[in-house]
Design a protein around this motif. Sequence first.
Motif, PDB file in Angstrom:
ATOM      1  N   LEU A   4       0.883  -1.244  -0.064  1.00  0.00           N
ATOM      2  CA  LEU A   4      -0.053  -0.174   0.022  1.00  0.00           C
ATOM      3  C   LEU A   4       0.799   1.438  -0.006  1.00  0.00           C
ATOM      4  O   LEU A   4       0.646   2.294  -0.633  1.00  0.00           O
ATOM      5  N   ALA A   5       1.874   1.236   0.891  1.00  0.00           N
ATOM      6  CA  ALA A   5       2.859   2.261   0.963  1.00  0.00           C
ATOM      7  C   ALA A   5       3.440   2.902  -0.379  1.00  0.00           C
ATOM      8  O   ALA A   5       3.514   3.826  -0.930  1.00  0.00           O
ATOM      9  N   ALA A   6       3.838   1.513  -1.316  1.00  0.00           N
ATOM     10  CA  ALA A   6       4.329   1.902  -2.578  1.00  0.00           C
ATOM     11  C   ALA A   6       3.461   2.527  -3.449  1.00  0.00           C
ATOM     12  O   ALA A   6       3.613   3.265  -4.338  1.00  0.00           O
ATOM     13  N   TRP A   7       2.245   1.895  -3.506  1.00  0.00           N
ATOM     14  CA  TRP A   7       1.209   2.243  -4.375  1.00  0.00           C
ATOM     15  C   TRP A   7       0.640   3.500  -4.057  1.00  0.00           C
ATOM     16  O   TRP A   7       0.265   4.340  -5.160  1.00  0.00           O
ATOM     17  N   ARG A   8       0.843   4.262  -2.903  1.00  0.00           N
ATOM     18  CA  ARG A   8       0.512   5.533  -2.763  1.00  0.00           C
ATOM     19  C   ARG A   8       1.679   6.338  -2.118  1.00  0.00           C
ATOM     20  O   ARG A   8       1.642   6.896  -1.238  1.00  0.00           O
ATOM     21  N   ARG A   9       2.695   6.232  -2.946  1.00  0.00           N
ATOM     22  CA  ARG A   9       4.069   6.699  -2.689  1.00  0.00           C
ATOM     23  C   ARG A   9       4.069   8.220  -2.571  1.00  0.00           C
ATOM     24  O   ARG A   9       3.485   8.992  -3.262  1.00  0.00           O
ATOM     25  N   GLY A  10       4.430   8.584  -1.492  1.00  0.00           N
ATOM     26  CA  GLY A  10       4.590  10.066  -1.237  1.00  0.00           C
ATOM     27  C   GLY A  10       3.220  10.603  -0.565  1.00  0.00           C
ATOM     28  O   GLY A  10       3.170  11.812   0.105  1.00  0.00           O
ATOM     29  N   SER A  11       2.343   9.759  -0.204  1.00  0.00           N
ATOM     30  CA  SER A  11       1.120  10.167   0.691  1.00  0.00           C
ATOM     31  C   SER A  11       1.663  10.029   2.105  1.00  0.00           C
ATOM     32  O   SER A  11       2.601   9.509   2.569  1.00  0.00           O
ATOM     33  N   VAL A  12       0.287  10.590   2.992  1.00  0.00           N
ATOM     34  CA  VAL A  12       0.814  10.433   4.360  1.00  0.00           C
ATOM     35  C   VAL A  12       1.038   9.281   4.826  1.00  0.00           C
ATOM     36  O   VAL A  12       1.899   8.910   5.764  1.00  0.00           O
ATOM     37  N   PHE A  13      -0.076   8.045   4.376  1.00  0.00           N
ATOM     38  CA  PHE A  13       0.133   6.747   4.825  1.00  0.00           C
ATOM     39  C   PHE A  13       1.765   6.307   4.400  1.00  0.00           C
ATOM     40  O   PHE A  13       2.253   5.452   5.277  1.00  0.00           O
ATOM     41  N   ASP A  14       2.395   6.354   3.346  1.00  0.00           N
ATOM     42  CA  ASP A  14       3.405   6.115   3.104  1.00  0.00           C
ATOM     43  C   ASP A  14       4.416   6.674   4.061  1.00  0.00           C
ATOM     44  O   ASP A  14       5.367   5.747   4.615  1.00  0.00           O
ATOM     45  N   VAL A  15       4.602   7.874   4.280  1.00  0.00           N
ATOM     46  CA  VAL A  15       5.438   8.734   5.092  1.00  0.00           C
ATOM     47  C   VAL A  15       5.330   7.852   6.631  1.00  0.00           C
ATOM     48  O   VAL A  15       6.315   7.518   7.257  1.00  0.00           O
ATOM     49  N   VAL A  16       4.113   7.734   7.033  1.00  0.00           N
ATOM     50  CA  VAL A  16       3.924   7.083   8.212  1.00  0.00           C
ATOM     51  C   VAL A  16       4.533   5.649   8.297  1.00  0.00           C
ATOM     52  O   VAL A  16       5.414   5.152   9.149  1.00  0.00           O
ATOM     53  N   VAL A  17       4.313   4.963   7.265  1.00  0.00           N
ATOM     54  CA  VAL A  17       4.796   3.552   7.268  1.00  0.00           C
ATOM     55  C   VAL A  17       6.459   3.525   7.205  1.00  0.00           C
ATOM     56  O   VAL A  17       7.054   2.981   7.981  1.00  0.00           O
ATOM     57  N   SER A  18       6.840   4.635   6.269  1.00  0.00           N
ATOM     58  CA  SER A  18       8.445   4.683   6.137  1.00  0.00           C
ATOM     59  C   SER A  18       9.077   4.838   7.403  1.00  0.00           C
ATOM     60  O   SER A  18      10.070   4.176   7.699  1.00  0.00           O
ATOM     61  N   VAL A  19       8.690   6.035   8.038  1.00  0.00           N
ATOM     62  CA  VAL A  19       9.352   6.345   9.150  1.00  0.00           C
ATOM     63  C   VAL A  19       9.259   5.488  10.299  1.00  0.00           C
ATOM     64  O   VAL A  19      10.187   5.398  11.072  1.00  0.00           O
ATOM     65  N   GLY A  20       7.939   5.035  10.451  1.00  0.00           N
ATOM     66  CA  GLY A  20       7.751   4.097  11.534  1.00  0.00           C
ATOM     67  C   GLY A  20       8.563   2.738  11.355  1.00  0.00           C
ATOM     68  O   GLY A  20       9.235   2.273  12.395  1.00  0.00           O
ATOM     69  N   ALA A  21       8.892   2.430  10.091  1.00  0.00           N
ATOM     70  CA  ALA A  21       9.693   1.092   9.723  1.00  0.00           C
ATOM     71  C   ALA A  21      11.199   1.611  10.231  1.00  0.00           C
ATOM     72  O   ALA A  21      11.609   0.619  10.885  1.00  0.00           O
ATOM     73  N   ILE A  22      11.614   2.666   9.994  1.00  0.00           N
ATOM     74  CA  ILE A  22      12.939   3.191  10.193  1.00  0.00           C
ATOM     75  C   ILE A  22      13.153   3.031  11.634  1.00  0.00           C
ATOM     76  O   ILE A  22      14.021   2.446  12.137  1.00  0.00           O
ATOM     77  N   PHE A  23      12.123   3.465  12.430  1.00  0.00           N
ATOM     78  CA  PHE A  23      12.132   3.687  13.987  1.00  0.00           C
ATOM     79  C   PHE A  23      11.994   2.100  14.503  1.00  0.00           C
ATOM     80  O   PHE A  23      13.062   1.638  15.192  1.00  0.00           O
ATOM     81  N   ALA A  24      11.278   1.282  14.243  1.00  0.00           N
ATOM     82  CA  ALA A  24      11.099  -0.076  14.474  1.00  0.00           C
ATOM     83  C   ALA A  24      12.330  -0.891  14.143  1.00  0.00           C
ATOM     84  O   ALA A  24      12.836  -1.789  15.172  1.00  0.00           O
ATOM     85  N   THR A  25      12.923  -0.759  13.034  1.00  0.00           N
ATOM     86  CA  THR A  25      14.181  -1.763  12.668  1.00  0.00           C
ATOM     87  C   THR A  25      15.232  -1.307  13.311  1.00  0.00           C
ATOM     88  O   THR A  25      16.273  -2.240  13.105  1.00  0.00           O
ATOM     89  N   SER A  26      15.597  -0.019  13.388  1.00  0.00           N
ATOM     90  CA  SER A  26      16.936   0.374  13.987  1.00  0.00           C
ATOM     91  C   SER A  26      17.057   0.195  15.580  1.00  0.00           C
ATOM     92  O   SER A  26      18.042   0.491  16.052  1.00  0.00           O
ATOM     93  N   VAL A  27      15.960   0.074  16.113  1.00  0.00           N
ATOM     94  CA  VAL A  27      15.989  -0.167  17.722  1.00  0.00           C
ATOM     95  C   VAL A  27      16.302  -1.623  18.048  1.00  0.00           C
ATOM     96  O   VAL A  27      15.599  -2.459  17.761  1.00  0.00           O
ATOM     97  N   PRO A  28      17.552  -1.842  18.618  1.00  0.00           N
ATOM     98  CA  PRO A  28      17.622  -3.115  19.137  1.00  0.00           C
ATOM     99  C   PRO A  28      16.482  -4.020  19.778  1.00  0.00           C
ATOM    100  O   PRO A  28      15.723  -3.370  20.512  1.00  0.00           O
ATOM    101  N   ALA A  29      16.260  -5.007  19.460  1.00  0.00           N
ATOM    102  CA  ALA A  29      15.429  -6.019  20.042  1.00  0.00           C
ATOM    103  C   ALA A  29      15.359  -5.909  21.637  1.00  0.00           C
ATOM    104  O   ALA A  29      14.231  -5.843  22.316  1.00  0.00           O
ATOM    105  N   VAL A  30      16.470  -5.772  22.259  1.00  0.00           N
ATOM    106  CA  VAL A  30      16.711  -5.853  23.715  1.00  0.00           C
ATOM    107  C   VAL A  30      15.914  -4.681  24.339  1.00  0.00           C
ATOM    108  O   VAL A  30      15.149  -4.533  25.115  1.00  0.00           O
ATOM    109  N   VAL A  31      16.329  -3.471  23.361  1.00  0.00           N
ATOM    110  CA  VAL A  31      15.567  -2.115  24.125  1.00  0.00           C
ATOM    111  C   VAL A  31      14.015  -2.077  23.929  1.00  0.00           C
ATOM    112  O   VAL A  31      13.361  -1.748  24.597  1.00  0.00           O
ATOM    113  N   THR A  32      13.512  -2.823  22.660  1.00  0.00           N
ATOM    114  CA  THR A  32      12.045  -2.849  22.394  1.00  0.00           C
ATOM    115  C   THR A  32      11.721  -3.611  23.341  1.00  0.00           C
ATOM    116  O   THR A  32      10.540  -2.988  24.051  1.00  0.00           O
ATOM    117  N   SER A  33      12.166  -4.768  23.972  1.00  0.00           N
ATOM    118  CA  SER A  33      11.694  -5.625  24.569  1.00  0.00           C
ATOM    119  C   SER A  33      11.457  -4.778  26.185  1.00  0.00           C
ATOM    120  O   SER A  33      10.575  -4.930  26.965  1.00  0.00           O
TER     121      SER A  33
END
Lengths: 296, 325
Positions: B123-152
Motif C-alpha cells: 500500500l505504501a508503494a502504491w500511494r508513494r509520497g502520501s501521508v500513509f507512505d510517510v507514516v509507514v516508512s518513518v515508523g519502519a525506520i524507527f522499528a528496525t533500527s532499535v535493538p530487540a533488547v531495547v524494544t523488549s
Amino acid sequence: MKPLIAGLVRNRKALVGMIILLIIVLIAVAAPLLTGYNPAARVGRPHQPPSAEHWLGTTRIGQDVFARLIYGARTSLAVGFGAGLLITVLGTALGIIAGYRGGKTDEIISFFTNMVLVVPNLPLLLVLASFIGQASPMVIAIILGLTSWAWGARVTRAETLSVKQKDFVKSAEMMGEPRWRIMTFEIFPNLISIVGINFIGSVIFAIITEATLEFLGLGDPKTVSWGMMLYNAQKASALSVGAWWDILTPCFALALLGVGLSLLNFAVDEIANPRLRTGNSMKRWSSLIRSGEGRL
Amino acid sequence: MAFLLRRLGFYLAAFIAAATINFFLPRLMPGDPIQIMFSSTGTELSAENLESLKLTFGFVDGPLWQQYFTYLKSIFTGDLGRSIKYFPLPVTEVLGHALIWTVGLMGTATLISFTLGTFLGILAAWRRGSVFDVVVSVGAIFATSVPAVVTSLIVLFFFGFTLNWFPTGYSADPALDPSFSLTYIGSVLYHGLLPMLTLCTVLTGGFAVTMRNNMINLLGEDYIVMARAKGLSDSRVMIWYAARNALLPTVSSLAIAIGTVLGGSLVTEVVFNYPGLGNILYQAILARDYPVIQGQLLIMTVAMLVANFIVDISYVLLDPRLRRM
C-alpha cells in the motif's frame, strides 16, 4: 562521490540522521568535560533517582548513570565503526573479486558466502564469545567483523556483475590495465553507494549486536558500555524494583543512535536509487538534471 | 526438483560447517580443551559420566581426524551430550523442550509480521509520497533500527510494570497444570501476547520496507504501464501485476531475515523470562554450560536450514521458471 555528498546535504532524512550522530559523537568526545564522576567508581548511594547531584540517578552499586552513559557512548561508537569498517572492507573486497574474476574463484567465494549466510549469526557469536570468556569490546568488534561480511559480499558481487559489463571496463581491459587496477579504480568507485549502505548497515548491526552480547552476559564486567549497563541493570532487577532510570537510559541511547544511523542509511539508499524518493518528484528531477545526474 | 536437491546438499554442508566450528573451537583455545569444556562441572560428575561426555565430544585417544569423526558420529546419531547445569538431562531434551515455546512464539510472530509488513509495503508503494507512505516508512525506520533488547525492555516496562496489564514472566500461570483446557490455553496466550507483540514490532518494519522498495522499483516497468493502459482495475494491477513479482525478492530476504528473527527472539525471551531457547541459553551462558551452548548452535542452524528450505519450496511455487530447472 560528489553527487552522493551533495545529495546527502539536500536530503532531510540524512540531515536529521547526521545531526543525531554528530551530537552523540560530540558528547562521547567531550565526556570528561561534561561530568566530574568516574564512570567505574561508586560515587553515591545505590539506586538513587535522578537528582541535581546525579542527573540520571545511580546504579545498583552507586555508580553515576549519566557518567556511564556518556563514557559508554565511546565504546558503542568505537565498536560500531571499527567492526563496521572491517565488515565492509572484507565484504566489498570478496564481492568485487568474486564478481569480477568469475569462474572457480567466484564459485568458492560464493559457496562460503552462502554458507555463512545460513548459519545463524547470533547463536554462532554466542558460541564464539562464550569460549573466549569475558570478551572486551575490541574482541567483540573483531569477531563481529570476521563473521558478518557475507551479506555485503553477496550484494557487492551482484552489483559488480552488472558494472563489469559496462563499456568503460571493457575498454580498460582492452588497454591492458592490470586486474587489480580495474577492480580498485574502475569498478569500486561505481559501487560507492552500495558500499555506503553496507557500511552504515554494518555499523548499526555491530552496535546492536555488541549490546546484545553484553546484555546476555558475555561481555567483560569492567567495560563501561551501554550493553554492560543493560546487563547490570537487568541483573539487579532494576525494572521490578522501580529503578527505571538505570535501564531506560541506555535503552533510549541505543534507540537514538540506531535511528540516527538508519535515517542516514535510508537517505543513501534513496540517493543511490532515485525511484525510492518521495515528495515533489518534478522539482527533484529538475534539480537532478541541473546537477548533471539525470538525463533529458 | 534438481534445484531442491542441490539446495539440500548445500544445507548438509552448512550443517557440517557449524559442527566443525563446535569441534575446533575448544581445541583452538589456549589450554586444555577438556578442562575448558567441562570445568564448570566441578566434582559433581562421576568419572564414568565424564568419560561418556568426553566420548560424545570426540575427546578420544587418537589422531585429530578420528576425534572429528567421533564427534560427527555422535551428532548425526542425535547425541549432543548432557547438560552440565541440568545434569543428567541430555542437551537434546533440555533444548527440545524449550524449542517448542520458541518456535511457537517465533513462528506466529514471523507469520503475522510478514503478512502485515508485506501489505503495508504494497500500500505504501502504491500511494508513494502520501501521508500513509510517510507514516509507514518513518515508523519502519524507527522499528528496525532499535535493538530487540531495547524494544523488549521498554514494552515490558510500560505494559508489564507501569500499567500492569500483562504478566512479566513465564509462558503460562505457574499455578496451572499443562493441559488442553481452555484456562491453560488462555493463560498461554495471555502470557505470550506481550513477547509476541514485541517481536512483531521489531520485525514488521523490515518486511514493509523491503516490499515497498521492491514494489517501487517494479512500478516503473513497462508491463505495469501496459496493464494500466489495458484499463485493468487499480487493485488488479497492484496485486496481480506488481505485488506478485515484488514478492519474490521479499521471500528470499525472508530467508536471511530468519537469522535476525532467531536472534531477536532469543533476547526477547530473556527479557520476558519466557521459557524458550533464549532463556535456557542465557542460563547456560551464565553457568558456562558448554554442551548446551554448542547444542543450541546446531539446533538453531537446523531450524534456519529448515526455514530456508521452506522458502526454497515457496520460491519454486512462486516462480514458474524454477520448476523446469
